[in-house]
Design a protein around this motif. Structure first.
Motif, PDB file in Angstrom:
ATOM      1  N   PHE B 263       0.835  -1.202   0.000  1.00 22.05           N
ATOM      2  CA  PHE B 263       0.000   0.000   0.000  1.00 22.05           C
ATOM      3  C   PHE B 263       0.870   1.252   0.000  1.00 22.05           C
ATOM      4  O   PHE B 263       0.639   2.186  -0.782  1.00 22.05           O
ATOM      5  N   LEU B 264       1.875   1.266   0.862  1.00 19.03           N
ATOM      6  CA  LEU B 264       2.725   2.458   0.967  1.00 19.03           C
ATOM      7  C   LEU B 264       3.527   2.668  -0.315  1.00 19.03           C
ATOM      8  O   LEU B 264       3.796   3.809  -0.707  1.00 19.03           O
ATOM      9  N   ALA B 265       3.907   1.564  -0.974  1.00 19.26           N
ATOM     10  CA  ALA B 265       4.646   1.697  -2.231  1.00 19.26           C
ATOM     11  C   ALA B 265       3.791   2.317  -3.323  1.00 19.26           C
ATOM     12  O   ALA B 265       4.308   2.928  -4.255  1.00 19.26           O
ATOM     13  N   THR B 266       2.502   2.170  -3.221  1.00 16.62           N
ATOM     14  CA  THR B 266       1.606   2.665  -4.273  1.00 16.62           C
ATOM     15  C   THR B 266       0.800   3.891  -3.842  1.00 16.62           C
ATOM     16  O   THR B 266      -0.034   4.373  -4.598  1.00 16.62           O
ATOM     17  N   HIS B 267       1.046   4.368  -2.638  1.00 21.17           N
ATOM     18  CA  HIS B 267       0.322   5.547  -2.154  1.00 21.17           C
ATOM     19  C   HIS B 267       1.311   6.526  -1.530  1.00 21.17           C
ATOM     20  O   HIS B 267       1.584   6.463  -0.330  1.00 21.17           O
ATOM     21  N   PRO B 268       1.844   7.409  -2.354  1.00 27.13           N
ATOM     22  CA  PRO B 268       2.847   8.333  -1.821  1.00 27.13           C
ATOM     23  C   PRO B 268       2.282   9.362  -0.833  1.00 27.13           C
ATOM     24  O   PRO B 268       3.044   9.981  -0.093  1.00 27.13           O
ATOM     25  N   GLN B 269       0.959   9.542  -0.822  1.00 26.52           N
ATOM     26  CA  GLN B 269       0.401  10.575   0.044  1.00 26.52           C
ATOM     27  C   GLN B 269       0.577  10.203   1.521  1.00 26.52           C
ATOM     28  O   GLN B 269       0.672   9.027   1.850  1.00 26.52           O
ATOM     29  N   PRO B 270       0.636  11.190   2.409  1.00 26.40           N
ATOM     30  CA  PRO B 270       0.832  10.886   3.828  1.00 26.40           C
ATOM     31  C   PRO B 270      -0.338  10.077   4.395  1.00 26.40           C
ATOM     32  O   PRO B 270      -1.493  10.296   4.014  1.00 26.40           O
ATOM     33  N   VAL B 271      -0.012   9.130   5.255  1.00 21.53           N
ATOM     34  CA  VAL B 271      -1.036   8.383   5.993  1.00 21.53           C
ATOM     35  C   VAL B 271      -0.854   8.720   7.469  1.00 21.53           C
ATOM     36  O   VAL B 271       0.212   8.511   8.033  1.00 21.53           O
ATOM     37  N   LYS B 272      -1.890   9.270   8.052  1.00 22.09           N
ATOM     38  CA  LYS B 272      -1.762   9.796   9.415  1.00 22.09           C
ATOM     39  C   LYS B 272      -2.205   8.808  10.483  1.00 22.09           C
ATOM     40  O   LYS B 272      -1.809   8.938  11.645  1.00 22.09           O
ATOM     41  N   ALA B 273      -3.077   7.874  10.127  1.00 24.33           N
ATOM     42  CA  ALA B 273      -3.571   6.939  11.152  1.00 24.33           C
ATOM     43  C   ALA B 273      -3.941   5.605  10.525  1.00 24.33           C
ATOM     44  O   ALA B 273      -4.370   5.550   9.370  1.00 24.33           O
ATOM     45  N   VAL B 274      -3.745   4.537  11.304  1.00 22.72           N
ATOM     46  CA  VAL B 274      -4.142   3.193  10.858  1.00 22.72           C
ATOM     47  C   VAL B 274      -4.976   2.560  11.962  1.00 22.72           C
ATOM     48  O   VAL B 274      -4.585   2.558  13.131  1.00 22.72           O
TER      49      VAL B 274
END
Lengths: 320, 410
Positions: B263-274
């Motif tokens: 997911f992180l490899a394909t979503h460069p936008q910041p992720v703030k919470a999981v």
């Protein structure tokens, strides 16, 4: 036996070309994907799948199947954490695990060939026995620990000395080179293909079928054991079910790579491409934001498409 | 020109591939279990009317996992002591379930010491086979069990056995996995409420702005759908918060880590919470670290020691619910004793809240001996998930229930 070289070459070139093209397709659809971290993630995940798929490839080539791979991965994963956590050295722990895996593999091969039992049933049963033994021994509670170097070995940002690749990728490439050498430059390799192409003819030609089957299943269990140890470092903790997802994905990697399920043809070089493709497809579908149901459906159709494109070589016995 | 042999081989290849694909499509269809249709507001109000007012806040989205039936034991009388207590389990392969059984054995012993029960708990385990579990349930009925505690493997698969138990005056209690069969008492936490609560907490921590990812467990289960929908509802009032991913980690650390890396490899936008829905928080965090991303807020729903150790190591902004199998078994046993004392439950499904570990009370649960490999549950000193008095509001009539004490099972 006279195979057109172009067909053999196409069987190898097409999946590798597809793997490369797929990387660019993902990069096109998902801005920001084309970077070194993404590539390392792809290689790392492919290396784990690639190691787990070695046994599946070889057992399929000899006309068998290995459904015990997830259980051996789980056993190795749990044993490593338990034994290392109990104070045994990492070296001794690995030797012990590989010895146990060897016994499991030899038993699978012996039962499948010598006792003439269906390998699907044999490996399903041995997997069940192994899982049962894990539950009985641990009651689902697996403590222990893993060394830091093992965590680093399967870290995306890990390196291998001067080589800027995670240790598991380097290990995969090394073992893959060994498997390719085995397949194409050794007597055992020739026997493996002969055994799968036409078992009766191979036996009459003097191929030691029992030894071949036991060797292949032993190798399958050994690399499954290695995968389980690496997965202990990957997740940082033990989990008996850690290998479950590798039952389907190893078969998918073999099929997508172009090794026919009918045996006697194909090879691990194709499975390497299959591992890259399966991991890329999964990444693409995650990247496109498809939910799990849609991912499953798309992956199913893509497998049909890929097999239709280049997986249509008939069984060797049909072509002699 | 190809021979018939070639054509036969090609056809067999297609058949193998199509079979493989059909399997995946079917699996995909199974995975896509949609949210159940929500009752109308009037229907919800009617269903929740018998629920004690103070407990109604925990019943949001009740229809995802169960039903609410008023006065389910109106014309039913329990057996007299000493009781034979039994446990009917669908799976015993993890420490949560093992702790549950250990707790039930200890509670049965306590009842025996008071002369209220036979000392030994009868335990069956179907290992995921619902038909076997039903057979085992019927065998327990035939064996003379008076109280059957159960972690059922299906919401409907045991109904004929539960009906038989009810008709014979045997109490059937479903622990943390409600059934929709008449004659059962369900005592559970509400997965929709868990998601809702975590969603609101995340929204507060993010000040109403940021990208959120859900790390689900297994696709297709009612719990998974309810938790995810609850989270979405929890952040719904914040237009600046977007749920940008919904992944399936199968409650397995390595699977969750793989999915998050992809997911992180394909979503460069910041992720703030999981929002991690159990046993996957460590894998999620490691994926962020290895991708060179800043660690997000991570919320968990199980209080594994490994997660607390990781939290401490990395100074996370995090929280988690407290819900070990042992305390959960105790929480279901207490209402069972109310019923065995002749009290009448107002509803068939008792939802209860759970304690939460946050930065504020972290040290009450954390112990320096915890590591990311630990498999224990961080239960803290007070093993009660809710005070015993929480259950009083759900019952009327009868005598005071027998008293038992929760024991540590870790």
């Amino acid at each position: 036996m006279n195979f057109p070289l172009s067909r053999q070459a196409a069987g190898l070139v097409v999946p590798f070309t597809f793997a490369v093209v797929l990387f660019f397709v993902i990069s096109f659809f998902i801005p920001g994907y084309a970077n070194i971290n993404s590539l390392l993630s792809l290689l790392l995940l492919s290396s784990l799948l690639g190691l787990a798929s070695i046994g599946q490839t070889l057992t399929i080539i000899i006309g068998g199947f290995d459904l015990s791979i997830p259980a051996v991965i789980g056993l190795s994963n749990v044993l490593f954490s338990l034994l290392y956590g109990a104070g045994l050295s990492a070296f001794l722990t690995i030797v012990l695990i590989l010895a146990i895996a060897l016994v499991i593999g030899l038993a699978n091969g012996f039962a499948s060939r010598h006792l003439q039992l269906n390998p699907l049933v044999v490996t399903l049963a041995s997997g069940s026995i192994i899982f049962g033994a894990i539950w009985a021994g641990t009651h689902g509670e697996v403590a222990g620990s893993v060394p830091e170097w093992l965590v680093g070995l399967v870290s995306v940002i890990g390196t291998t000395g001067p080589i800027p690749l995670p240790g598991s990728v380097v290990l995969w490439l090394g073992i893959a080179a060994g498997i390719l050498f085995l397949e194409h430059r050794t007597v055992l390799g020739r026997w493996i293909f002969s055994a799968g192409a036409n078992p009766r003819a191979a036996e009459r030609a003097g191929v030691p079928m029992l030894s071949v089957w036991m060797s292949v299943y032993a190798l399958s269990a050994l690399v499954a054991g290695v995968t389980g140890i690496l997965l202990a470092g990957f997740s940082g903790a033990a989990d008996p079910t850690v290998g479950t997802s590798y039952l389907f994905t190893t078969v998918a990697a073999v099929v997508v790579g172009g090794t026919p399920l009918t045996g006697g043809r194909g090879g691990y070089e194709r499975t390497i491409a299959g591992c890259l493709i399966v991991t890329e497809l999964s990444t693409l579908l995650v990247g496109l934001g498809l939910d799990q149901a849609a991912q499953q459906i798309f992956l199913g159709f893509l497998i049909v498409l890929l097999v239709a494109l280049y997986g249509r070589e008939p069984h060797l016995s049909m072509r002699i | 020109m190809t021979s018939w042999k070639d054509r036969t081989a090609v056809v067999s290849h297609y058949i193998a591939a199509i079979t493989c694909a059909a399997f995946m499509v079917l699996a995909g269809m199974g995975a896509g279990t949609a949210a159940p249709k929500a009752p109308t507001e009037a229907e919800q109000a009617k269903a929740l009317a018998p629920v004690p007012p103070d407990a109604r806040q925990y019943y949001g989205g009740y229809w995802y996992v169960g039903d609410i039936v008023a006065d389910p034991f109106a014309n039913w009388t329990p057996h007299s002591p000493p009781w034979q207590v039994c446990h009917n389990d669908s799976y015993l392969g993890n420490s949560w379930r093992a702790n549950l059984v250990t707790e039930l054995k200890a509670l049965t012993k306590q009842l025996a010491d008071q002369g209220l029960a036979k000392p030994d708990l009868i335990v069956t385990n179907s290992n995921g086979d619902i038909n076997l579990e039903l057979t085992q349930l019927k065998a327990e009925i035939a064996q003379g069990c008076d109280i059957i505690m159960s972690y059922p493997g299906s919401a409907t698969g045991l109904c004929s056995g539960i009906k038989e138990a009810f008709e014979k005056g045997i109490l059937f209690v479903a622990i943390d996995s409600p059934v929709t069969c008449p004659g059962a008492l369900n005592v559970a936490t509400n997965p929709y409420y868990r998601g809702l609560d975590e969603g609101k907490w995340i929204a507060g921590k993010l000040n109403g702005k940021g990208n959120v990812v859900i790390m689900n467990g297994q696709p297709g289960t009612a719990n998974t759908v309810a938790e995810a929908d609850g989270l979405r509802e929890g952040v719904a009032g914040n237009p600046g918060i977007k749920v940008v991913g919904s992944l399936y980690g199968m409650w397995t650390g390595s699977v969750a880590k793989s999915k998050m890396l992809q997911f992180l490899a394909t979503h460069p936008q910041p992720v703030k919470a999981v929002f991690s829905t159990g046993n996957m928080g460590v894998g999620v965090g490691q994926a962020f670290q290895q991708s060179g991303r800043p660690l997000p807020i991570i919320t968990e729903v199980t209080n594994l020691c490994s997660f607390l150790a990781y939290w401490k190591q990395n100074n996370l902004t995090a929280n988690t619910f407290v819900q070990d199998g042992g305390p959960m078994a105790y929480s279901a046993f207490v209402p069972a004793l109310h019923v065995m004392a002749g009290q009448k439950p107002k509803v068939n499904t008792i939802f209860m809240p759970l304690p939460t570990i946050t930065e504020d009370n972290f040290n009450d649960y954390y112990d320096p001996s915890m590591t990311v490999q630990s498999t224990c549950f961080a239960n803290g000193k007070d093993l009660h998930l809710v005070p015993d008095s929480y259950f009083d509001q759900f019952f009327t009539g009868g005598k005071p229930p027998a008293k038992v004490n929760v024991v540590a099972t870790n």
